[in-house]
Write a protein that holds these residues in place. Sequence first.
Motif, PDB file in Angstrom:
ATOM      1  N   MET A   3     -11.026   1.565 -33.498  1.00 38.98           N
ATOM      2  CA  MET A   3      -9.833   1.449 -32.636  1.00 38.98           C
ATOM      3  C   MET A   3      -8.451   1.955 -33.461  1.00 38.98           C
ATOM      4  O   MET A   3      -8.204   1.329 -34.490  1.00 38.98           O
ATOM      5  CB  MET A   3      -9.764   0.034 -31.988  1.00 38.98           C
ATOM      6  N   LYS A   4      -7.686   2.822 -32.876  1.00 34.86           N
ATOM      7  CA  LYS A   4      -6.243   3.180 -33.466  1.00 34.86           C
ATOM      8  C   LYS A   4      -5.485   1.718 -33.886  1.00 34.86           C
ATOM      9  O   LYS A   4      -5.007   1.788 -34.849  1.00 34.86           O
ATOM     10  CB  LYS A   4      -5.544   4.268 -32.681  1.00 34.86           C
ATOM     11  N   THR A  19     -16.326   7.286 -33.450  1.00 35.47           N
ATOM     12  CA  THR A  19     -16.243   7.065 -34.822  1.00 35.47           C
ATOM     13  C   THR A  19     -15.549   8.248 -35.270  1.00 35.47           C
ATOM     14  O   THR A  19     -14.494   8.140 -36.177  1.00 35.47           O
ATOM     15  CB  THR A  19     -17.793   7.142 -35.457  1.00 35.47           C
ATOM     16  N   ALA A  20     -15.636   9.498 -34.720  1.00 38.46           N
ATOM     17  CA  ALA A  20     -14.925  10.787 -35.253  1.00 38.46           C
ATOM     18  C   ALA A  20     -13.441  10.625 -35.069  1.00 38.46           C
ATOM     19  O   ALA A  20     -12.492  11.021 -36.039  1.00 38.46           O
ATOM     20  CB  ALA A  20     -15.471  11.905 -34.336  1.00 38.46           C
ATOM     21  N   ASP A  21     -12.949  10.085 -33.778  1.00 37.31           N
ATOM     22  CA  ASP A  21     -11.503   9.714 -33.513  1.00 37.31           C
ATOM     23  C   ASP A  21     -11.117   8.950 -34.522  1.00 37.31           C
ATOM     24  O   ASP A  21      -9.964   9.061 -34.872  1.00 37.31           O
ATOM     25  CB  ASP A  21     -11.721   9.274 -31.938  1.00 37.31           C
ATOM     26  N   ALA A  22     -11.717   7.595 -34.831  1.00 35.93           N
ATOM     27  CA  ALA A  22     -11.253   6.732 -35.786  1.00 35.93           C
ATOM     28  C   ALA A  22     -11.176   7.181 -37.125  1.00 35.93           C
ATOM     29  O   ALA A  22     -10.042   7.104 -37.809  1.00 35.93           O
ATOM     30  CB  ALA A  22     -12.247   5.615 -35.901  1.00 35.93           C
ATOM     31  N   LEU A  23     -11.995   8.215 -37.465  1.00 35.94           N
ATOM     32  CA  LEU A  23     -11.812   8.811 -38.959  1.00 35.94           C
ATOM     33  C   LEU A  23     -10.795   9.624 -38.819  1.00 35.94           C
ATOM     34  O   LEU A  23      -9.988  10.021 -40.012  1.00 35.94           O
ATOM     35  CB  LEU A  23     -13.397   9.570 -39.507  1.00 35.94           C
ATOM     36  N   HIS A  61     -22.848  12.122 -39.281  1.00 32.54           N
ATOM     37  CA  HIS A  61     -21.680  12.441 -38.503  1.00 32.54           C
ATOM     38  C   HIS A  61     -20.532  12.071 -39.087  1.00 32.54           C
ATOM     39  O   HIS A  61     -19.454  12.529 -39.241  1.00 32.54           O
ATOM     40  CB  HIS A  61     -22.010  11.813 -37.046  1.00 32.54           C
ATOM     41  N   SER A  62     -20.670  10.700 -39.753  1.00 30.66           N
ATOM     42  CA  SER A  62     -19.510  10.041 -40.147  1.00 30.66           C
ATOM     43  C   SER A  62     -19.199  10.741 -41.666  1.00 30.66           C
ATOM     44  O   SER A  62     -17.861  10.909 -41.686  1.00 30.66           O
ATOM     45  CB  SER A  62     -19.977   8.562 -40.643  1.00 30.66           C
ATOM     46  N   GLU A  63     -19.980  11.040 -42.608  1.00 27.88           N
ATOM     47  CA  GLU A  63     -19.627  11.894 -43.795  1.00 27.88           C
ATOM     48  C   GLU A  63     -18.889  13.349 -43.028  1.00 27.88           C
ATOM     49  O   GLU A  63     -17.726  13.666 -43.670  1.00 27.88           O
ATOM     50  CB  GLU A  63     -20.839  12.362 -44.372  1.00 27.88           C
ATOM     51  N   ALA A  64     -19.614  14.016 -42.228  1.00 23.36           N
ATOM     52  CA  ALA A  64     -18.849  15.325 -41.886  1.00 23.36           C
ATOM     53  C   ALA A  64     -17.566  14.991 -41.570  1.00 23.36           C
ATOM     54  O   ALA A  64     -16.807  16.049 -41.357  1.00 23.36           O
ATOM     55  CB  ALA A  64     -19.653  15.869 -40.805  1.00 23.36           C
ATOM     56  N   ASN A  65     -17.007  13.860 -40.680  1.00 27.33           N
ATOM     57  CA  ASN A  65     -15.863  13.799 -40.194  1.00 27.33           C
ATOM     58  C   ASN A  65     -14.887  12.783 -40.996  1.00 27.33           C
ATOM     59  O   ASN A  65     -13.847  12.209 -40.815  1.00 27.33           O
ATOM     60  CB  ASN A  65     -15.854  12.752 -38.848  1.00 27.33           C
ATOM     61  N   GLY A  66     -15.399  12.680 -42.544  1.00 24.79           N
ATOM     62  CA  GLY A  66     -14.442  12.250 -43.524  1.00 24.79           C
ATOM     63  C   GLY A  66     -14.810  10.777 -44.000  1.00 24.79           C
ATOM     64  O   GLY A  66     -13.952  10.491 -45.038  1.00 24.79           O
TER      65      GLY A  66
END
Length: 389
Positions: free
Chosen positions: A90-91, A131-135, A166-171
């Motif tokens: 969450m932002k 998760t992608a948005d959070a990263l 997915h988490s790794e790909a998004n940073g």
Amino acid sequence: MDKVAVSPYNPLLKGTKVVVYDSTLRDGEQTPGVAFSPEQKVAIARMLDDAGVHQIEAGFPAVSENEVRTIKEISSLGLKADILALSRVMKGDIDAAVDAGVDMVLLFVGTSEIHLRYKMKKTREEVLAMTADALDHCKARGVPASVSAEDTTRTDLEFLMQFYRHSEANGAVRVGVTDTLGCATPEAITDLVSRASREVRVPVALHLHNDFGLATANAIAGVKAGAAAVTTTVNGIGERAGNVPLEQFAVALKYLYGTDIGIDCTKMKALSDYVCAASGLHKPRNQPLVGTNVFAHESGIHVAAILNCPMTYESIPPEAVGNERHIIMGKKTGVNYVKARLEEMRVQATDQQAIEICRRIKELGEKKGRVSNAEFNAIVAQVIPTTSL
């Protein structure tokens, strides 16, 4: 310091590099009824840093404004350890952590079907998007982030691996295997870490609970399988049955597996005692390594051997963990220890007098358990009236 005499059959893990990120100030404080003051949190952070802990999870900023202030204070101490904070995907949570000055954000989100359905009320696709948005937000705020799959050990394996990729790909700079309910075995942790390590190139971390008493064994198994970071807490405190105890993990790696990960094990007893006092939690006398009974001996056979060579009943010396050796007098005391004590006191006694002193110690020990030094001195004075103590 006396020599170490552990089993020669232990496998060695020389050269293994493991990051310890201690969560005493976050998961440890989630022990029901425990609330550290800001001053206590700062003191614990300093002690962890002094002991060489690599990363300190200082708290969960979403808890309160006071929590944010305390994390900010710890972040500003200039410690050698990196300061981390927990965050939902969450932002608002991420902003609070970044504003507190932490070095890394620890993102977590539920991934098991039970958590998705009854806690998150989200689909798998929604969790991946969150998760992608959070990263992305972490990158925008300029802070690295790790991502842990809450309830990893009950998550569908294919979705779990998709989540890690997915988490790794998004940073994400690290992904986490989390045994949230402490319900996995060392074999399960080995398989999960091995599989995750093949799926992603970023380090794999472990967050393990102790509900079945397997947290330390699971941590060791995970490290052997390739895990690069492990969550600990001092005394293993935390939710329900707690977490991997810092002292057990660091000392086991150093002395049982031959791997020094840079933790000063001689600081473990002092850390344990302080956290015990600050948390108000009782520490069992037989708490491994840091309990008062761990290097205490009463049995006459054991004490006689210890007096000749401590390694007979101690695989590592008490000083290795900052503890002390105690010879206890009671119903199991032997005459050899009585003679040794009399010699230390420069009291001359016949064999018969030593035997009588021992008999009286045993008799008193049967009535009350432990015989104190004052009571021992009184017995000596009764049996050898000319003794001045």
